[in-house]
Design a protein around this motif. Structure first.
Motif, PDB file in Angstrom:
ATOM      1  N   ILE A 387       0.550  -1.159   0.294  1.00 18.71           N
ATOM      2  CA  ILE A 387       0.494   0.128   0.167  1.00 18.71           C
ATOM      3  C   ILE A 387       0.593   1.322  -0.019  1.00 18.71           C
ATOM      4  O   ILE A 387       0.875   2.334  -0.369  1.00 18.71           O
ATOM      5  N   ARG A 388       1.785   1.173   0.983  1.00 23.48           N
ATOM      6  CA  ARG A 388       2.606   2.663   0.720  1.00 23.48           C
ATOM      7  C   ARG A 388       3.255   2.578  -0.394  1.00 23.48           C
ATOM      8  O   ARG A 388       4.034   4.080  -0.775  1.00 23.48           O
ATOM      9  N   LEU A 389       4.188   1.793  -1.225  1.00 22.81           N
ATOM     10  CA  LEU A 389       4.516   1.464  -1.856  1.00 22.81           C
ATOM     11  C   LEU A 389       3.366   2.048  -3.513  1.00 22.81           C
ATOM     12  O   LEU A 389       3.828   3.290  -4.329  1.00 22.81           O
ATOM     13  N   ALA A 390       2.920   2.118  -3.506  1.00 23.01           N
ATOM     14  CA  ALA A 390       1.125   2.459  -4.366  1.00 23.01           C
ATOM     15  C   ALA A 390       0.903   4.143  -4.148  1.00 23.01           C
ATOM     16  O   ALA A 390       1.195   4.926  -5.057  1.00 23.01           O
ATOM     17  N   ALA A 391       0.860   4.446  -2.815  1.00 23.68           N
ATOM     18  CA  ALA A 391       0.706   5.969  -2.732  1.00 23.68           C
ATOM     19  C   ALA A 391       2.559   6.264  -3.080  1.00 23.68           C
ATOM     20  O   ALA A 391       2.089   7.961  -3.445  1.00 23.68           O
ATOM     21  N   ILE A 392       3.622   5.750  -2.606  1.00 20.05           N
ATOM     22  CA  ILE A 392       4.258   7.205  -3.009  1.00 20.05           C
ATOM     23  C   ILE A 392       4.271   6.502  -4.166  1.00 20.05           C
ATOM     24  O   ILE A 392       5.050   8.054  -5.192  1.00 20.05           O
ATOM     25  N   GLY A 393       4.792   5.968  -5.681  1.00 16.56           N
ATOM     26  CA  GLY A 393       4.999   5.326  -6.372  1.00 16.56           C
ATOM     27  C   GLY A 393       4.236   5.900  -7.637  1.00 16.56           C
ATOM     28  O   GLY A 393       4.874   6.242  -8.477  1.00 16.56           O
ATOM     29  N   GLN A 394       2.821   5.563  -6.848  1.00 17.76           N
ATOM     30  CA  GLN A 394       1.738   6.768  -8.398  1.00 17.76           C
ATOM     31  C   GLN A 394       1.533   7.986  -8.019  1.00 17.76           C
ATOM     32  O   GLN A 394       0.917   9.000  -8.581  1.00 17.76           O
ATOM     33  N   GLY A 395       2.148   8.539  -6.829  1.00 17.08           N
ATOM     34  CA  GLY A 395       1.559  10.268  -6.553  1.00 17.08           C
ATOM     35  C   GLY A 395       2.650  11.148  -7.011  1.00 17.08           C
ATOM     36  O   GLY A 395       3.568  10.963  -8.254  1.00 17.08           O
ATOM     37  N   LEU A 396       2.434  11.792  -6.218  1.00 18.06           N
ATOM     38  CA  LEU A 396       3.476  13.048  -6.550  1.00 18.06           C
ATOM     39  C   LEU A 396       4.569  13.444  -5.559  1.00 18.06           C
ATOM     40  O   LEU A 396       5.819  13.967  -6.909  1.00 18.06           O
ATOM     41  N   ASP A 397       5.225  12.355  -4.761  1.00 17.08           N
ATOM     42  CA  ASP A 397       5.885  12.022  -4.666  1.00 17.08           C
ATOM     43  C   ASP A 397       7.231  10.818  -4.813  1.00 17.08           C
ATOM     44  O   ASP A 397       7.810  10.140  -4.247  1.00 17.08           O
ATOM     45  N   GLN A 398       6.908  10.343  -6.288  1.00 16.58           N
ATOM     46  CA  GLN A 398       6.903   9.324  -7.038  1.00 16.58           C
ATOM     47  C   GLN A 398       8.550   9.692  -6.936  1.00 16.58           C
ATOM     48  O   GLN A 398       9.500   8.240  -6.425  1.00 16.58           O
ATOM     49  N   GLY A 399       9.330  10.438  -6.929  1.00 18.62           N
ATOM     50  CA  GLY A 399      10.972  10.816  -6.537  1.00 18.62           C
ATOM     51  C   GLY A 399      11.434  10.029  -5.668  1.00 18.62           C
ATOM     52  O   GLY A 399      12.632   9.777  -5.697  1.00 18.62           O
ATOM     53  N   LYS A 400      11.019  10.156  -4.833  1.00 18.59           N
ATOM     54  CA  LYS A 400      11.600   9.585  -3.649  1.00 18.59           C
ATOM     55  C   LYS A 400      11.672   7.747  -3.743  1.00 18.59           C
ATOM     56  O   LYS A 400      12.616   7.434  -3.323  1.00 18.59           O
ATOM     57  N   LEU A 401      10.817   7.233  -4.889  1.00 14.22           N
ATOM     58  CA  LEU A 401      11.054   5.652  -4.817  1.00 14.22           C
ATOM     59  C   LEU A 401      11.456   5.552  -6.166  1.00 14.22           C
ATOM     60  O   LEU A 401      12.565   4.593  -6.246  1.00 14.22           O
ATOM     61  N   VAL A 402      11.248   6.152  -7.246  1.00  8.31           N
ATOM     62  CA  VAL A 402      11.959   6.122  -8.703  1.00  8.31           C
ATOM     63  C   VAL A 402      12.748   6.988  -9.246  1.00  8.31           C
ATOM     64  O   VAL A 402      12.277   8.563  -9.221  1.00  8.31           O
ATOM     65  N   THR A 403      14.129   6.197  -9.963  1.00  7.18           N
ATOM     66  CA  THR A 403      15.331   7.537  -9.943  1.00  7.18           C
ATOM     67  C   THR A 403      15.781   6.709 -11.587  1.00  7.18           C
ATOM     68  O   THR A 403      15.541   5.438 -11.708  1.00  7.18           O
ATOM     69  N   PHE A 404      16.114   7.356 -12.235  1.00  3.71           N
ATOM     70  CA  PHE A 404      16.454   7.124 -14.091  1.00  3.71           C
ATOM     71  C   PHE A 404      18.056   7.731 -13.742  1.00  3.71           C
ATOM     72  O   PHE A 404      18.844   8.085 -13.361  1.00  3.71           O
ATOM     73  N   SER A 405      18.863   6.932 -14.268  1.00  2.00           N
ATOM     74  CA  SER A 405      20.010   6.952 -14.591  1.00  2.00           C
ATOM     75  C   SER A 405      20.159   7.354 -16.186  1.00  2.00           C
ATOM     76  O   SER A 405      19.135   7.434 -16.385  1.00  2.00           O
ATOM     77  N   VAL A 406      21.518   8.093 -16.069  1.00  2.00           N
ATOM     78  CA  VAL A 406      21.589   8.641 -17.591  1.00  2.00           C
ATOM     79  C   VAL A 406      21.403   7.532 -19.062  1.00  2.00           C
ATOM     80  O   VAL A 406      21.776   6.156 -18.661  1.00  2.00           O
ATOM     81  N   ASP A 407      21.306   7.591 -20.408  1.00  3.27           N
ATOM     82  CA  ASP A 407      21.132   6.764 -21.353  1.00  3.27           C
ATOM     83  C   ASP A 407      21.851   6.322 -21.416  1.00  3.27           C
ATOM     84  O   ASP A 407      23.231   6.859 -21.426  1.00  3.27           O
ATOM     85  N   GLU A 408      22.404   4.945 -21.525  1.00  2.00           N
ATOM     86  CA  GLU A 408      23.091   4.331 -22.273  1.00  2.00           C
ATOM     87  C   GLU A 408      23.537   3.726 -23.765  1.00  2.00           C
ATOM     88  O   GLU A 408      22.209   3.494 -24.215  1.00  2.00           O
ATOM     89  N   GLU A 409      24.394   3.804 -24.431  1.00  5.43           N
ATOM     90  CA  GLU A 409      24.521   3.700 -25.750  1.00  5.43           C
ATOM     91  C   GLU A 409      24.648   2.246 -26.265  1.00  5.43           C
ATOM     92  O   GLU A 409      24.963   1.636 -25.480  1.00  5.43           O
ATOM     93  N   THR A 410      23.529   2.055 -27.779  1.00  7.64           N
ATOM     94  CA  THR A 410      23.829   0.293 -27.248  1.00  7.64           C
ATOM     95  C   THR A 410      25.412  -0.260 -27.394  1.00  7.64           C
ATOM     96  O   THR A 410      26.390   0.972 -28.192  1.00  7.64           O
ATOM     97  N   ALA A 411      25.752  -1.118 -27.349  1.00  7.88           N
ATOM     98  CA  ALA A 411      26.265  -2.386 -27.138  1.00  7.88           C
ATOM     99  C   ALA A 411      27.584  -1.804 -28.689  1.00  7.88           C
ATOM    100  O   ALA A 411      26.755  -1.527 -29.983  1.00  7.88           O
ATOM    101  N   SER A 412      28.412  -1.651 -28.401  1.00  2.00           N
ATOM    102  CA  SER A 412      29.203  -1.845 -30.216  1.00  2.00           C
ATOM    103  C   SER A 412      29.732  -2.785 -30.400  1.00  2.00           C
ATOM    104  O   SER A 412      28.965  -4.029 -30.465  1.00  2.00           O
ATOM    105  N   TRP A 413      30.096  -3.444 -31.809  1.00  2.00           N
ATOM    106  CA  TRP A 413      30.453  -4.675 -32.523  1.00  2.00           C
ATOM    107  C   TRP A 413      30.743  -4.850 -31.561  1.00  2.00           C
ATOM    108  O   TRP A 413      30.265  -6.642 -31.899  1.00  2.00           O
TER     109      TRP A 413
END
Length: 665
Positions: A387-413
């Motif tokens: 329940i707590r994960l749904a309240a935080i992860g779906q709401g306006l405070d999602q940044g406390k739970l879900v964060t994103f890293s930088v993009d990684e380009e595709t692997a080389s040949w």
């Protein structure tokens, strides 16, 4: 002394060769590591990926209760996602577990590349409480086919999930049970999670009376909904379900959330706590299990009631009710409250003021007025962490739970297609490739050794010719009997130059001529060389030339072996690999491109390795041969020049001193 210096030069070259070999094998080992499956992407057809962290630790959402498998809302926007790099409908989105191997079920609620907004639900298995988990998002494959699976994103214990994003049609159930709504609601644009539902208090949303939505007496049950009241109403029903004189109502009483359960005409309601503010979003959840009803507000325990569910199998309503409201009975203070402890709570962690007394019936409930979003109903009692994960992860405070890293380009040949090919190489192919790698290493060492030797030869010869062709130098020094004068070219070179000249082939030829003249000279007398003597000296010089050419061409045969043998050995590996591939296909009976292509591609790796040995060796061989030809030409020209100068200096008309002594005797 000379032998000692030769040994030093030999050991120096050996040390250089060892260092080159060590670096070579280090590079090969690095390439092998980079091309191993451990560093390969989940699928190299996807050009981009990013890591998504789900942090339930104290540094993030601080969820200490059990969570389990749960759908996680992933919000994408231009700040964390490149919409221009993916397909217009987002069908190339893929989510992979933290092991970078296991695909995760997901579905898209909303994807708008033009506005830069996407809402994706991902089923993340076994999320641990108080810890950080990671998943991967892959995108950037224009050829990808849609694989979104809404029903697979929710476990079978979900009885109903409405995203409420429909316009002009009944709300659709995203679970496997297909409990679609029986009425059409008014959409609320710009809701908390995309589009929501707007309730006016008069037209509720009707839920079906299916068997999967039936509520059994004292069974587990979970209700979850986002609410935004337009105003604070008395006894406003958010969810209601009634069967005769039994029923359940979840709602707000002047902004205070409550749950009221009626069993055979006897009603119980949770006591009122702090009221929420109007026109603000809040997460409301109810969990029923083990004879207890727990009410959660924004992921935190709000109230509790010692009661179970009645048996209900009728239709239910969102935002309306025909049930009768109960008049709350006065709350009896607990001993802790009487003693002034305002923070007291019951034994199960419910806030103080919980009321589980039966109450008398009173006027009907009012319909809820406001917006709602993301309705979820489960047939089991979900844990508090869920329940707590749904309240935080779906709401306006999602940044406390879900964060994103930088993009990684595709692997080389190297870690892309090439890694896939290398994984398909059979044992016989690796044996051939291993032999070719040894040949390549040896040929590169030979090229390095020969290039260094020829470079030192050219440098030493240039220094020698500069002194030899100086007008001050006279070949009469040969007959002087002074060995030091001969060695130093009549003092034309110093000690430092003498070290350099030891590597000169021309200097060695010069010393051969000096020795031959010295053997034919009388005491400090200028020798007179006959035609026979000149022929003998020329023969000695030709022998020296042959030995110098042998030195220049030493180990060059290894390069010719690499040039001619490398491709043939690689071809052998390819032929054997193709034979094994077709034999395996014949044994399995599976004839298709996917079965043939990896084996054929892997077999061709041996040919590529053979060419990789031969091509550098060919270029190196041709370069070294051109340098050897230049040095050989310099030696031959020098011999002709030296013989001519000796013939001019020592008149052939005079009898040779040796011949004169023999005649006198």
């Amino acid at each position: 002394m000379i032998m000692e210096r030769k040994d030093q030069r030999t050991s120096c070259r050996a040390g250089v060769a060892k260092r080159v070999a060590a670096r070579l094998f280090g590079v090969i080992a690095t390439l092998a590591v980079l091309s191993s499956p451990a560093s390969a992407w989940w699928n190299d057809e996807w050009q981009l990926r990013k890591k998504i962290s789900i942090d339930a630790s104290a540094a993030g959402a601080n969820i200490t209760d059990p969570i389990g498998t749960t759908p996680v809302l992933i919000r994408l926007h231009p700040g964390n996602f490149r919409f221009s790099a993916t397909k217009d409908d987002g069908s190339d989105l893929r989510f992979v577990a933290g092991d970078d191997k296991t695909p995760l079920k997901h579905h898209i609620e909303k994807y708008d590349a033009l506005l830069g907004e996407a809402l994706v639900w991902v089923s993340v298995p076994s999320l641990p409480s108080g810890a950080k988990s990671e998943i991967w998002l892959y995108y950037g494959n224009k050829k990808a086919i849609p694989v979104a699976d809404a029903k697979g994103s929710y476990d079978p214990d979900f009885a109903l999930v409405y995203h409420l994003a429909e316009r002009g049609t009944p709300a659709l159930d995203s679970t496997v049970w297909g409990n679609n709504a029986q009425s059409v609601g008014q959409p609320a644009e710009g809701s908390l999670i995309g589009t929501g539902l707007r309730l006016d208090g008069r037209t509720p949303l009707t839920l079906p009376s299916s068997s999967s939505l039936a509520m059994a007496a004292d069974a587990g049950w979970t209700f979850s909904l986002w609410i935004k009241p337009s105003a604070l109403q008395p006894n406003a029903a958010l969810f209601s379900r009634r069967n005769g004189d039994s029923g359940i109502v979840i709602g707000l009483d002047n902004g205070a959330p409550f749950v009221e359960v009626t069993n055979a005409g006897s009603a119980q309601r949770t006591s009122a706590g702090a009221a929420i503010a109007a026109a603000s979003w809040h997460h409301l959840a109810v969990v029923v299990g083990s004879g207890r009803i727990s009410l959660y507000l924004d992921g935190n325990a709000y109230a509790a009631l010692d009661a179970g569910l009645p048996t209900l199998d009728t239709t239910a309503q969102i935002g309306g009710s025909d049930a009768v409201a109960a008049a709350p009975a006065p709350t009896q203070p607990t001993p802790a409250a009487a003693s002034g402890d305002a923070a007291s709570a019951d034994t199960n962690g419910a806030p103080a003021g919980t009321n589980d007394a039966a109450v008398a019936a009173s006027p009907t409930f009012a319909g809820f007025v406001g917006d709602v979003d993301e309705l979820q109903i489960s047939k089991v009692a979900r844990p508090a962490g869920f329940i707590r994960l749904a309240a935080i992860g779906q709401g306006l405070d999602q940044g406390k739970l879900v964060t994103f890293s930088v993009d990684e380009e595709t692997a080389s040949w190297l870690s892309g297609y090439f890694a896939v090919i290398l994984k398909s190489v059979t044992l016989d192919g690796w044996v051939v490739i291993g032999v070719l790698m040894v040949m390549a290493a040896v040929s590169w060492m030979v090229m390095f050794d020969r290039a260094s030797y020829l470079r030192s030869q050219a440098k030493a010869n240039a220094r020698f010719l500069k002194v030899y062709r100086d007008p001050k130098f006279d070949l009469t020094v040969f007959g002087s009997g002074d060995a030091e004068a001969v060695a130093s070219l009549a003092g034309g070179i110093g000690k430092r130059d003498a070290i350099v000249l030891r590597s000169s082939s021309l200097y060695r030829i010069y010393r051969i001529a000096a020795d031959e003249v010295r053997r034919r000279s009388a005491r400090n007398a200028l020798p007179y060389l006959s035609a026979t003597s000149m022929a003998a000296i020329r023969a000695a010089l030709d022998g020296g030339v042959v030995r110098e050419i042998q030195r220049l061409n030493r180990l060059m045969v290894i390069l010719t072996i690499a040039i001619s043998g490398g491709p043939f050995l690689g071809l052998l590996g390819t032929v054997v690999g193709v034979m094994i591939t077709f034999a395996a296909i014949a044994a399995s009976g599976d004839v298709n491109v996917n079965a043939i292509a990896p084996g054929i591609a892997a077999a061709l790796v041996a040919t590529v390795a053979g060419l990789g040995v031969a091509i550098p060796a060919l270029f190196g061989y041709n370069y070294l041969i051109s340098r050897i030809k230049d040095l050989t030409g310099d030696i031959q020209v020098f011999v002709d020049e030296l013989v001519t100068r000796l013939a001019e200096l020592h008149s052939a008309d005079q009898p040779d001193p040796v011949e004169r002594r023999m005649a006198a005797e």
